[in-house]
Design an enzyme around this catalytic site. Structure first.
Site, PDB file in Angstrom:
ATOM      1  CG  ASP A  74       1.184   1.992  -2.634  1.00 51.31           C
ATOM      2  OD1 ASP A  74       0.085   1.942  -2.037  1.00 51.31           O
ATOM      3  OD2 ASP A  74       1.271   2.066  -3.877  1.00 51.31           O
ATOM      4  CE  LYS A  95       6.899   0.477  -1.130  1.00 52.46           C
ATOM      5  NZ  LYS A  95       6.931   1.789  -1.804  1.00 52.46           N
TER       6      LYS A  95
END
Length: 383
Positions: free
Chosen positions: A269, A251
């Site tokens: 997320d 991420k």
């Protein structure tokens, strides 16, 4: 003559008993007939009596049968009522399924005016085909692009080093809190070499407002050392190199690649995960699998902007607990419409940041954001 008298007397004596016998015989015969008649009468009466007794005995049985018959229907009626209750229960459970109705067009128009989102179903709604899913997903992204034309990463940064550090610090806290904390950090440690040589206790004190400050201190000092020693003090521009840095996962790597190097990537997320499942783009829960599933729906060139659109929508309108469905511009395309507040006026009160007239998360937002009516966030301790 004497004999005659005697014989007459004898005859009279003999005749008298004979007559008496005859009379008594007749009486006996008459008694026998009377007895026979009584017995016959009794015999004739006894069947009738027997029938009456039988009738009387049978009558209670019929009554008992009737009582039993009357009780059985009652049991059947009760069973029917129970069955009715069982049938009604599923209907109440299925009632929420009626909520996902198409939102009125006025709600979408209202949101656009404000500008100047155990366990969701795995299958596409209504037997949606793969082609229909792709079209719906891309249309949602186009709609969001119109609502958030100024979407950008909500972390303040001036170079790739600041962005990678800020992204690591954003774990388990808000971008606002990170943006309020990093000015002091970068003012004291502007380069990877500076932060690599920092005293951990001093860094911890600066990072305390972000939470988990000891672990985050180890991560940022560790990645700074790795950058200084292995990459000449520069942030690498390849995914396989970025994920080797302490505290950096896929991420964080995609945030850096997409926003510091212009290389497309999907940022999965918590907001992104929630919304793509709510929209039924995928049923996956693992971030890597979500990334692959959603990436297959869009051209690679759209990945970075798509991430911004989805995350911004999740922070402003499509909240986790109470989404503002009545003020959502993509409500007609959303299979989860109705999970939140559908009344337009009440939904407007749930909007956040610039959509609700509040400051954003960046202290130094892009000019496009300010031109659209956005407000910069206050510095730490300012309110």
């Amino acid at each position: 003559m004497k004999k005659s008298a005697a014989s007459e007397q004898t005859d009279s004596v003999e005749k008298t008993p004979a007559s008496k016998r005859t009379a008594s015989g007749k009486k006996a015969a008459a008694g026998r007939k009377a007895a026979a008649t009584k017995k016959a009468a009794a015999g004739e009466k006894s069947p009738a009596g027997a029938k009456t007794a039988a009738t009387k005995k049978t009558a209670p049985k019929k009554t008992a049968a009737e009582k039993t018959a009357t009780k059985k229907p009652a049991v059947k009626k009760t069973a029917v009522k129970k069955t009715a209750v069982k049938k009604t229960a599923p209907l109440k459970r299925q009632a929420p399924a009626k909520k996902p109705a198409v939102a009125p067009k006025k709600a979408a128009a209202a949101v656009k005016g404000v500008a100047p989102a155990k366990t969701v179903a795995a299958e596409p709604p209504g037997g949606e085909s793969r082609t229909a899913l792709v079209r719906r997903a891309r249309r949602i992204d186009r709609e969001l692009a119109e609502v958030y034309p100024y979407a950008h990463p909500e972390l303040d940064f001036e170079n790739p080093f600041q962005l990678v550090v800020a992204t690591v610090l954003s774990a388990q806290t808000t971008d606002l809190r990170v943006n309020q904390t990093t000015p002091a950090l970068f003012a004291k440690y502007p380069t990877p070499e500076d932060l690599a040589a920092a005293v951990p206790e001093e860094v911890e004190e600066i990072l305390r407002p972000t939470g988990f400050f000891r672990a985050k201190t180890r991560s940022v000092i560790g990645l700074s050392k790795a950058l200084a020693e292995d990459f000449g003090g520069e942030v690498p521009g390849r995914l396989e190199d970025l994920v080797k840095l302490p505290g950096v996962g896929r991420k964080t790597a995609f945030v850096v690649l997409g926003n510091a190097f212009g290389r497309p990537g999907i940022t999965v997320d918590t907001h992104f995960q929630r919304l793509v499942r709510r929209w039924r783009w995928t049923a996956e829960t693992d971030p890597d699998k979500i990334e692959a599933a959603v990436g297959a729906l869009f051209p690679k060139s759209d990945w970075t902007d798509l991430s911004h659109h989805v995350i911004w929508h999740g922070r402003r309108i499509c909240h986790a607990r109470k989404p503002a469905c009545g003020a959502c511009p993509i409500a007609p395309l959303c299979p989860a419409y109705g999970e939140g507040e559908t009344d337009p006026e009440k939904a407007k009160k749930l909007l956040k940041y610039e959509k609700g007239g509040f400051p954003g998360q960046r202290l130094k937002p892009p000019q496009a954001y300010l031109d659209a009516g956005g407000k910069p966030a206050p510095p730490l301790g300012a309110g």
